[in-house]
Design a protein around this motif. Structure first.
Motif, PDB file in Angstrom:
ATOM      1  N   VAL A   1      48.602  28.973  44.111  1.00  0.00           N
ATOM      2  CA  VAL A   1      49.363  29.325  42.905  1.00  0.00           C
ATOM      3  C   VAL A   1      48.468  29.302  41.672  1.00  0.00           C
ATOM      4  CG1 VAL A   1      51.259  28.622  41.406  1.00  0.00           C
ATOM      5  CG2 VAL A   1      51.531  28.511  43.893  1.00  0.00           C
ATOM      6  N   LEU A   2      47.643  28.271  41.561  1.00  0.00           N
ATOM      7  CA  LEU A   2      46.748  28.158  40.405  1.00  0.00           C
ATOM      8  C   LEU A   2      45.708  29.270  40.400  1.00  0.00           C
ATOM      9  CD1 LEU A   2      46.165  24.287  40.443  1.00  0.00           C
ATOM     10  CD2 LEU A   2      47.783  25.588  39.037  1.00  0.00           C
ATOM     11  N   LEU A   3      45.159  29.577  41.564  1.00  0.00           N
ATOM     12  CA  LEU A   3      44.157  30.637  41.658  1.00  0.00           C
ATOM     13  C   LEU A   3      44.765  31.999  41.354  1.00  0.00           C
ATOM     14  CD1 LEU A   3      41.268  31.434  42.325  1.00  0.00           C
ATOM     15  CD2 LEU A   3      41.915  31.535  44.753  1.00  0.00           C
ATOM     16  N   THR A   4      45.988  32.227  41.814  1.00  0.00           N
ATOM     17  CA  THR A   4      46.668  33.494  41.518  1.00  0.00           C
ATOM     18  C   THR A   4      46.881  33.666  40.022  1.00  0.00           C
ATOM     19  OG1 THR A   4      47.824  33.399  43.651  1.00  0.00           O
ATOM     20  CG2 THR A   4      48.720  34.866  41.977  1.00  0.00           C
ATOM     21  N   TYR A   5      47.331  32.618  39.364  1.00  0.00           N
ATOM     22  CA  TYR A   5      47.543  32.676  37.911  1.00  0.00           C
ATOM     23  C   TYR A   5      46.228  32.950  37.185  1.00  0.00           C
ATOM     24  CZ  TYR A   5      48.675  31.161  33.179  1.00  0.00           C
ATOM     25  OH  TYR A   5      48.831  31.106  31.815  1.00  0.00           O
TER      26      TYR A   5
ATOM     27  N   ILE B   1      45.166  36.664  37.737  1.00  0.00           N
ATOM     28  CA  ILE B   1      46.027  37.615  37.033  1.00  0.00           C
ATOM     29  C   ILE B   1      45.755  37.599  35.534  1.00  0.00           C
ATOM     30  CG2 ILE B   1      48.430  38.098  36.412  1.00  0.00           C
ATOM     31  CD1 ILE B   1      49.218  37.256  39.195  1.00  0.00           C
ATOM     32  N   GLU B   2      45.478  36.428  34.990  1.00  0.00           N
ATOM     33  CA  GLU B   2      45.281  36.299  33.551  1.00  0.00           C
ATOM     34  C   GLU B   2      43.880  36.703  33.099  1.00  0.00           C
ATOM     35  OE1 GLU B   2      47.396  35.473  31.088  1.00  0.00           O
ATOM     36  OE2 GLU B   2      49.024  35.530  32.555  1.00  0.00           O
ATOM     37  N   LYS B   3      42.872  36.466  33.934  1.00  0.00           N
ATOM     38  CA  LYS B   3      41.488  36.615  33.488  1.00  0.00           C
ATOM     39  C   LYS B   3      40.774  37.838  34.056  1.00  0.00           C
ATOM     40  CE  LYS B   3      41.555  32.751  31.119  1.00  0.00           C
ATOM     41  NZ  LYS B   3      41.425  32.736  29.634  1.00  0.00           N
ATOM     42  N   TYR B   4      41.180  38.314  35.216  1.00  0.00           N
ATOM     43  CA  TYR B   4      40.402  39.343  35.894  1.00  0.00           C
ATOM     44  C   TYR B   4      41.274  40.546  36.245  1.00  0.00           C
ATOM     45  CZ  TYR B   4      37.221  35.388  36.337  1.00  0.00           C
ATOM     46  OH  TYR B   4      36.424  34.311  36.070  1.00  0.00           O
ATOM     47  N   THR B   5      40.620  41.640  36.636  1.00  0.00           N
ATOM     48  CA  THR B   5      41.342  42.862  36.972  1.00  0.00           C
ATOM     49  C   THR B   5      41.978  42.739  38.351  1.00  0.00           C
ATOM     50  OG1 THR B   5      39.345  43.871  37.906  1.00  0.00           O
ATOM     51  CG2 THR B   5      39.790  44.246  35.561  1.00  0.00           C
ATOM     52  N   ARG B   6      43.004  43.537  38.570  1.00  0.00           N
ATOM     53  CA  ARG B   6      43.720  43.483  39.855  1.00  0.00           C
ATOM     54  C   ARG B   6      42.853  44.021  40.992  1.00  0.00           C
ATOM     55  NH1 ARG B   6      46.234  41.020  36.034  1.00  0.00           N
ATOM     56  NH2 ARG B   6      48.312  41.731  35.419  1.00  0.00           N
ATOM     57  N   LYS B   7      42.188  45.155  40.756  1.00  0.00           N
ATOM     58  CA  LYS B   7      41.405  45.777  41.816  1.00  0.00           C
ATOM     59  C   LYS B   7      40.278  44.870  42.294  1.00  0.00           C
ATOM     60  CE  LYS B   7      40.182  50.012  41.941  1.00  0.00           C
ATOM     61  NZ  LYS B   7      39.657  51.373  41.661  1.00  0.00           N
ATOM     62  N   THR B   8      39.510  44.345  41.348  1.00  0.00           N
ATOM     63  CA  THR B   8      38.376  43.500  41.716  1.00  0.00           C
ATOM     64  C   THR B   8      38.836  42.240  42.435  1.00  0.00           C
ATOM     65  OG1 THR B   8      37.150  44.303  39.785  1.00  0.00           O
ATOM     66  CG2 THR B   8      36.360  42.297  40.837  1.00  0.00           C
ATOM     67  N   SER B   9      39.882  41.606  41.922  1.00  0.00           N
ATOM     68  CA  SER B   9      40.384  40.369  42.540  1.00  0.00           C
ATOM     69  C   SER B   9      40.876  40.626  43.949  1.00  0.00           C
ATOM     70  CB  SER B   9      41.511  39.788  41.688  1.00  0.00           C
ATOM     71  OG  SER B   9      41.077  39.507  40.378  1.00  0.00           O
ATOM     72  N   LEU B  10      41.677  41.680  44.123  1.00  0.00           N
ATOM     73  CA  LEU B  10      42.242  41.966  45.438  1.00  0.00           C
ATOM     74  C   LEU B  10      41.159  42.389  46.424  1.00  0.00           C
ATOM     75  CD1 LEU B  10      44.834  42.111  47.052  1.00  0.00           C
ATOM     76  CD2 LEU B  10      45.160  44.458  46.257  1.00  0.00           C
ATOM     77  N   LEU B  11      40.195  43.165  45.961  1.00  0.00           N
ATOM     78  CA  LEU B  11      39.114  43.608  46.841  1.00  0.00           C
ATOM     79  C   LEU B  11      38.292  42.420  47.343  1.00  0.00           C
ATOM     80  CD1 LEU B  11      37.401  45.861  48.111  1.00  0.00           C
ATOM     81  CD2 LEU B  11      36.110  45.969  45.973  1.00  0.00           C
TER      82      LEU B  11
ATOM     83  N   VAL C   1      48.559  38.396  44.570  1.00  0.00           N
ATOM     84  CA  VAL C   1      48.029  39.382  43.627  1.00  0.00           C
ATOM     85  C   VAL C   1      48.554  40.776  43.960  1.00  0.00           C
ATOM     86  CG1 VAL C   1      45.916  40.489  42.779  1.00  0.00           C
ATOM     87  CG2 VAL C   1      45.966  38.019  43.156  1.00  0.00           C
ATOM     88  N   LEU C   2      48.662  41.065  45.256  1.00  0.00           N
ATOM     89  CA  LEU C   2      49.143  42.381  45.676  1.00  0.00           C
ATOM     90  C   LEU C   2      50.585  42.622  45.257  1.00  0.00           C
ATOM     91  CD1 LEU C   2      48.341  44.248  48.864  1.00  0.00           C
ATOM     92  CD2 LEU C   2      50.753  43.838  48.427  1.00  0.00           C
ATOM     93  N   TYR C   3      51.419  41.590  45.326  1.00  0.00           N
ATOM     94  CA  TYR C   3      52.808  41.747  44.908  1.00  0.00           C
ATOM     95  C   TYR C   3      52.903  42.059  43.414  1.00  0.00           C
ATOM     96  CZ  TYR C   3      54.309  39.926  49.437  1.00  0.00           C
ATOM     97  OH  TYR C   3      54.534  39.756  50.784  1.00  0.00           O
ATOM     98  N   VAL C   4      52.099  41.379  42.609  1.00  0.00           N
ATOM     99  CA  VAL C   4      52.063  41.680  41.171  1.00  0.00           C
ATOM    100  C   VAL C   4      51.526  43.090  40.940  1.00  0.00           C
ATOM    101  CG1 VAL C   4      51.072  40.996  38.952  1.00  0.00           C
ATOM    102  CG2 VAL C   4      51.794  39.245  40.583  1.00  0.00           C
TER     103      VAL C   4
ATOM    104  N   GLY D   1      46.700  45.175  31.721  1.00  0.00           N
ATOM    105  CA  GLY D   1      46.784  45.533  30.313  1.00  0.00           C
ATOM    106  C   GLY D   1      47.543  46.809  30.028  1.00  0.00           C
ATOM    107  N   ILE D   2      48.070  47.465  31.065  1.00  0.00           N
ATOM    108  CA  ILE D   2      48.819  48.706  30.890  1.00  0.00           C
ATOM    109  C   ILE D   2      50.311  48.395  30.862  1.00  0.00           C
ATOM    110  CG2 ILE D   2      49.328  50.975  31.871  1.00  0.00           C
ATOM    111  CD1 ILE D   2      46.601  50.958  33.151  1.00  0.00           C
ATOM    112  N   SER D   3      51.018  48.932  29.887  1.00  0.00           N
ATOM    113  CA  SER D   3      52.459  48.692  29.789  1.00  0.00           C
ATOM    114  C   SER D   3      53.197  49.410  30.906  1.00  0.00           C
ATOM    115  CB  SER D   3      52.976  49.189  28.426  1.00  0.00           C
ATOM    116  OG  SER D   3      52.705  50.568  28.268  1.00  0.00           O
TER     117      SER D   3
END
Length: 225
Positions: free
Chosen positions: A80-84, A87-97, A138-141, A207-209
């Motif tokens: 949970v802490l790592l996911t937060y 999500i807050e600090k890094y991009t979705r693509k890089t994190s998930l990859l 991360v994938l669900y978000v 960062g995209i609405s």
């Protein structure tokens, strides 16, 4: 009369919900970019869900099964802490990859390491679960941010079903890998590692609405169907 009206309302609600489900599927499949996006997302989700077979196969490792279960349960806290943090600090693509590739690599290493190194095996198993579980969060978000409001719930549910299907397949592979770890951990890791590269096809959403309609999504991302 009141019972008839209630039953009539129930029929209307059930029919409207059915129409809503099929209309969302029709909207997603009618556009090339959304169809490609949801299929890619489901492939990544399937590979990530397959990694959960590592937790189901802890009995195949030469280690105490109850102690392994306790370790896997305690890992939910740092997940949970790592996911937060991701999500807050890094991009979705890089994190998930990175998470998909790491979980796949750790799973393959479980099969490579000999059984006499049981402490290394259980450590790799926990690392695989940590990366896989975080990748799934991360994938669900990511799936929620990737589609407009009109089809967002349906797209997220498809991603979740793909991950669940991967977990079901992993339970079958675990039974085959009771004597040969390459049939379970090796397959888990290889598929998860390969599916991770499909993340490169997906767009970045940090960062995209969020959009409300498919047309608005196309206009914001400059998508040419």
């Amino acid at each position: 009369m009141k019972l008839e009206s209630i039953s009539g309302c129930q029929r209307i609600e059930s029919s409207s919900s059915t129409v809503s489900v099929f209309s969302s599927l029709k909207v997603i499949s009618s556009r090339k970019w959304s169809c490609q996006r949801i299929l890619t997302l489901m492939v990544v989700a399937f590979g990530t869900g397959l990694v959960f077979g590592v937790t189901l196969g802890i009995g195949n490792l030469n280690f105490d099964i109850y102690l392994s279960g306790i370790f896997n349960g305690l890992l939910d806290i740092p997940v949970v802490l790592l996911t937060y943090l991701l999500i807050e600090k890094y991009t979705r693509k890089t994190s998930l990859l990175i998470l998909c590739l790491a979980s796949g690599l750790f799973s393959v290493m479980i099969a490579v390491v000999a059984e006499k190194f049981k402490m290394i095996q259980i450590t790799l198993s926990l690392a695989t679960f940590l990366c896989g579980d975080t990748a799934l969060n991360v994938l669900y978000v990511y799936s929620i941010e990737m589609f407009p409001t009109s089809v967002r719930n349906f797209a997220a549910s498809l991603a979740r079903q793909a991950a669940t299907f991967g977990a079901v397949i992993s339970s079958l592979l675990n039974s085959l890998g009771s004597k040969n770890p390459y049939l379970s951990y090796g397959v888990f890791g290889l598929i998860a590692f390969c599916c991770g590269f499909f993340v490169l096809i997906l767009p970045e959403t940090r960062g995209i609405s969020l959009c409300d309609t498919m047309d608005e999504q196309e206009g914001k991302e400059n998508i040419h169907s």
